[in-house]
Design a protein around this motif. Structure first.
Motif, PDB file in Angstrom:
ATOM      1  N   ASN A  68       0.796  -1.267  -0.008  1.00  0.00           N
ATOM      2  CA  ASN A  68      -0.115   0.008   0.110  1.00  0.00           C
ATOM      3  C   ASN A  68       0.898   1.085  -0.182  1.00  0.00           C
ATOM      4  O   ASN A  68       0.357   2.364   0.139  1.00  0.00           O
ATOM      5  CB  ASN A  68      -1.019   0.030   1.072  1.00  0.00           C
ATOM      6  N   LEU A  69       2.342   1.213  -0.335  1.00  0.00           N
ATOM      7  CA  LEU A  69       2.983   2.189  -0.347  1.00  0.00           C
ATOM      8  C   LEU A  69       3.183   3.118   0.627  1.00  0.00           C
ATOM      9  O   LEU A  69       3.508   4.184   0.680  1.00  0.00           O
ATOM     10  CB  LEU A  69       2.753   2.877  -1.830  1.00  0.00           C
ATOM     11  N   LYS A  70       2.976   2.648   2.087  1.00  0.00           N
ATOM     12  CA  LYS A  70       3.117   3.109   3.401  1.00  0.00           C
ATOM     13  C   LYS A  70       4.878   3.245   3.530  1.00  0.00           C
ATOM     14  O   LYS A  70       5.203   2.476   4.320  1.00  0.00           O
ATOM     15  CB  LYS A  70       2.450   2.860   4.556  1.00  0.00           C
ATOM     16  N   ILE A  71       5.526   3.899   2.870  1.00  0.00           N
ATOM     17  CA  ILE A  71       7.125   3.742   2.520  1.00  0.00           C
ATOM     18  C   ILE A  71       7.758   4.024   3.893  1.00  0.00           C
ATOM     19  O   ILE A  71       8.279   3.109   4.552  1.00  0.00           O
ATOM     20  CB  ILE A  71       7.583   4.810   1.575  1.00  0.00           C
ATOM     21  N   GLU A  72       7.308   4.978   4.790  1.00  0.00           N
ATOM     22  CA  GLU A  72       7.743   5.333   6.143  1.00  0.00           C
ATOM     23  C   GLU A  72       7.569   4.164   7.001  1.00  0.00           C
ATOM     24  O   GLU A  72       8.463   3.591   7.825  1.00  0.00           O
ATOM     25  CB  GLU A  72       7.380   6.710   6.682  1.00  0.00           C
ATOM     26  N   ILE A  86     -15.417  -7.539   0.125  1.00  0.00           N
ATOM     27  CA  ILE A  86     -14.295  -7.916  -0.826  1.00  0.00           C
ATOM     28  C   ILE A  86     -14.102  -6.587  -1.612  1.00  0.00           C
ATOM     29  O   ILE A  86     -14.794  -6.210  -2.262  1.00  0.00           O
ATOM     30  CB  ILE A  86     -14.877  -9.124  -1.741  1.00  0.00           C
ATOM     31  N   VAL A  87     -12.836  -6.179  -1.570  1.00  0.00           N
ATOM     32  CA  VAL A  87     -12.492  -5.048  -2.339  1.00  0.00           C
ATOM     33  C   VAL A  87     -11.332  -5.461  -3.484  1.00  0.00           C
ATOM     34  O   VAL A  87     -10.408  -6.272  -3.105  1.00  0.00           O
ATOM     35  CB  VAL A  87     -11.699  -4.179  -1.476  1.00  0.00           C
ATOM     36  N   LYS A  88     -11.849  -5.085  -4.781  1.00  0.00           N
ATOM     37  CA  LYS A  88     -10.886  -5.430  -5.785  1.00  0.00           C
ATOM     38  C   LYS A  88      -9.805  -4.341  -5.641  1.00  0.00           C
ATOM     39  O   LYS A  88      -9.879  -3.315  -5.348  1.00  0.00           O
ATOM     40  CB  LYS A  88     -11.784  -5.430  -7.233  1.00  0.00           C
ATOM     41  N   ASP A  89      -8.488  -5.115  -5.783  1.00  0.00           N
ATOM     42  CA  ASP A  89      -7.378  -4.146  -6.076  1.00  0.00           C
ATOM     43  C   ASP A  89      -7.366  -3.095  -6.947  1.00  0.00           C
ATOM     44  O   ASP A  89      -7.220  -3.481  -8.263  1.00  0.00           O
ATOM     45  CB  ASP A  89      -6.173  -5.150  -5.749  1.00  0.00           C
ATOM     46  N   THR A  90      -7.450  -1.911  -6.720  1.00  0.00           N
ATOM     47  CA  THR A  90      -7.550  -0.926  -7.975  1.00  0.00           C
ATOM     48  C   THR A  90      -6.748   0.170  -7.583  1.00  0.00           C
ATOM     49  O   THR A  90      -6.461   0.854  -6.617  1.00  0.00           O
ATOM     50  CB  THR A  90      -9.054  -0.334  -7.840  1.00  0.00           C
ATOM     51  N   PRO A  91      -5.745   0.644  -8.654  1.00  0.00           N
ATOM     52  CA  PRO A  91      -4.908   1.740  -8.563  1.00  0.00           C
ATOM     53  C   PRO A  91      -5.572   3.042  -8.215  1.00  0.00           C
ATOM     54  O   PRO A  91      -6.983   3.117  -8.647  1.00  0.00           O
ATOM     55  CB  PRO A  91      -4.206   1.870  -9.895  1.00  0.00           C
ATOM     56  N   THR A  92      -5.029   3.797  -7.343  1.00  0.00           N
ATOM     57  CA  THR A  92      -5.877   5.010  -7.015  1.00  0.00           C
ATOM     58  C   THR A  92      -5.901   6.015  -7.964  1.00  0.00           C
ATOM     59  O   THR A  92      -6.735   6.871  -7.938  1.00  0.00           O
ATOM     60  CB  THR A  92      -5.119   5.642  -5.497  1.00  0.00           C
ATOM     61  N   ASP A  93      -4.656   6.174  -8.869  1.00  0.00           N
ATOM     62  CA  ASP A  93      -4.844   7.240  -9.820  1.00  0.00           C
ATOM     63  C   ASP A  93      -5.771   6.882 -10.970  1.00  0.00           C
ATOM     64  O   ASP A  93      -5.783   5.893 -11.649  1.00  0.00           O
ATOM     65  CB  ASP A  93      -3.397   7.644 -10.130  1.00  0.00           C
ATOM     66  N   GLY A 105      -0.412   3.356 -11.615  1.00  0.00           N
ATOM     67  CA  GLY A 105      -1.442   2.564 -12.341  1.00  0.00           C
ATOM     68  C   GLY A 105      -1.560   1.105 -11.887  1.00  0.00           C
ATOM     69  O   GLY A 105      -2.301   0.709 -12.733  1.00  0.00           O
ATOM     70  N   VAL A 106      -0.659   0.749 -11.127  1.00  0.00           N
ATOM     71  CA  VAL A 106      -0.963  -0.734 -10.753  1.00  0.00           C
ATOM     72  C   VAL A 106      -0.868  -0.910  -9.465  1.00  0.00           C
ATOM     73  O   VAL A 106      -0.342  -0.012  -8.575  1.00  0.00           O
ATOM     74  CB  VAL A 106       0.260  -1.475 -11.384  1.00  0.00           C
ATOM     75  N   VAL A 107      -1.625  -1.931  -8.830  1.00  0.00           N
ATOM     76  CA  VAL A 107      -1.400  -2.564  -7.436  1.00  0.00           C
ATOM     77  C   VAL A 107      -0.517  -3.685  -7.323  1.00  0.00           C
ATOM     78  O   VAL A 107      -0.755  -4.506  -8.006  1.00  0.00           O
ATOM     79  CB  VAL A 107      -3.019  -2.705  -6.850  1.00  0.00           C
ATOM     80  N   VAL A 108       0.366  -3.561  -6.492  1.00  0.00           N
ATOM     81  CA  VAL A 108       1.493  -4.539  -6.299  1.00  0.00           C
ATOM     82  C   VAL A 108       0.896  -5.584  -5.360  1.00  0.00           C
ATOM     83  O   VAL A 108       0.476  -4.934  -4.126  1.00  0.00           O
ATOM     84  CB  VAL A 108       2.623  -3.989  -6.339  1.00  0.00           C
ATOM     85  N   ARG A 109       1.063  -6.946  -5.262  1.00  0.00           N
ATOM     86  CA  ARG A 109       0.854  -7.618  -4.018  1.00  0.00           C
ATOM     87  C   ARG A 109       1.989  -8.481  -4.181  1.00  0.00           C
ATOM     88  O   ARG A 109       2.415  -9.347  -5.281  1.00  0.00           O
ATOM     89  CB  ARG A 109      -0.570  -8.453  -4.300  1.00  0.00           C
ATOM     90  N   HIS A 110       2.457  -8.783  -3.027  1.00  0.00           N
ATOM     91  CA  HIS A 110       3.862  -9.950  -2.826  1.00  0.00           C
ATOM     92  C   HIS A 110       3.083 -11.063  -2.083  1.00  0.00           C
ATOM     93  O   HIS A 110       2.626 -10.859  -0.874  1.00  0.00           O
ATOM     94  CB  HIS A 110       4.880  -9.352  -1.789  1.00  0.00           C
ATOM     95  N   TRP A 111       3.043 -12.211  -2.641  1.00  0.00           N
ATOM     96  CA  TRP A 111       2.570 -13.490  -1.998  1.00  0.00           C
ATOM     97  C   TRP A 111       3.852 -14.388  -1.627  1.00  0.00           C
ATOM     98  O   TRP A 111       4.857 -14.436  -2.147  1.00  0.00           O
ATOM     99  CB  TRP A 111       2.012 -14.130  -3.222  1.00  0.00           C
TER     100      TRP A 111
END
Lengths: 138, 138, 138
Positions: free
Chosen positions: A24-28, C131-138, A68-74
């Motif tokens: 979710n790009l919560k970098i800090e 259930i939430v589809k992972d969707t880019p925010t921009d 423009g993408v959502v990344v998931r690490h499995w």
């Protein structure tokens, strides 16, 4: 050797929370799950970020790649080995998905990761993360 | 019935180690995680390897299929049921990735696997593995 | 907070069994793993099924979409938080595969799911699933 069940569950929860921060790009907040002197090495591109500030800077620089993408690490197949003192060696498989606005999924190469985890005030932190891209030998 | 947490963690660690041997083509070491009379059946191609020597020979014969790729077996949804005596029935989902030198990932069909695990001198071994390719019924 | 190891294993077994019912289209049995007033909401299509009868009707209506494919739901990164009384909040990642007769695998978008689990006569049931589809925010 069989890992203790409490430790197994704790390590799994640690990664479940840590990956939510990364994905979710919560970098800090993600950097704060590492020890202050923690490091991440991508062995396949000979790249190492040492310390939280360096990690954070590197992740901000890489953000455009995630537009423009959502990344998931499995994760899978965690092997957990208590090491000296209070530290743990954890090895695992990683599969990385990227899904775009239309719901199309693409995959990064698979990786094998070796972490060292330590406790700070009883809470697990990543001290080091060594990431190897799965590459055929021949 | 709820599986004991210690057993759950032990079984997960067993597979984490066993799959590393398989995926890294440590053929003899992988075969040694089975009982001497252990067997693997691929139900969808009506093929059964019985005993470690037969498994090893079959895997060496299949090696050319794995040239230039790294295979990873991903497990999920383990259902663990203590069976008679010291044996366990374990059922799980499997997803299989192959990644080539360029990092391109392809997927084998999904599978559902039924194992029987037993202990030899306290250590888990696979006594049987029955692999079903997920196939639509109609 | 660290989740109890027994609870961690129990929740994992609950989902392993529940997903087998869903993926094998045991529609009534799957609905029975929910509380009688349980609900499933697909946030991305603003769709909510409340109560077992509504779920069952919706799943039968959707069956034609699953003709000729076998669906598998893969879970990862469960975060388990004991909530008020005997209920649990569980959040997890989901990857969904569909495999056809020829063994070709396609992927649905990735999802993040938030469940509430409660006990009925000591046995876990799903009270709600968001259930939430992972969707880019921009």
């Amino acid at each position: 050797m069989t890992v203790n069940a409490e430790l197994y569950a704790e390590v799994q929860q640690f990664y479940a929370n840590q990956m939510r921060l990364l994905d979710n790009l919560k970098i800090e907040d993600y950097a704060a799950t590492f020890t202050p002197d923690g490091w991440i090495e991508h062995a396949h591109r000979n790249e190492r970020a040492e310390g939280r500030a360096t990690m954070i800077a590197g992740m901000y620089a890489a953000l455009p790649r995630y537009k423009g993408v959502v990344v998931r690490h499995w994760y899978d197949h965690l092997v957990i080995e208590p090491s000296d003192g209070d530290s743990l060696k954890v090895s695992y498989y990683t599969l990385v998905t990227r899904v775009d606005k239309e719901g199309h999924v693409v995959f990064e190469p698979t990786f094998t990761v070796d972490d060292v985890l330590v406790r700070i005030n009883g809470v697990l932190h990543t001290k080091s993360r060594y990431i190897v891209k799965d590459t055929p030998t021949d």
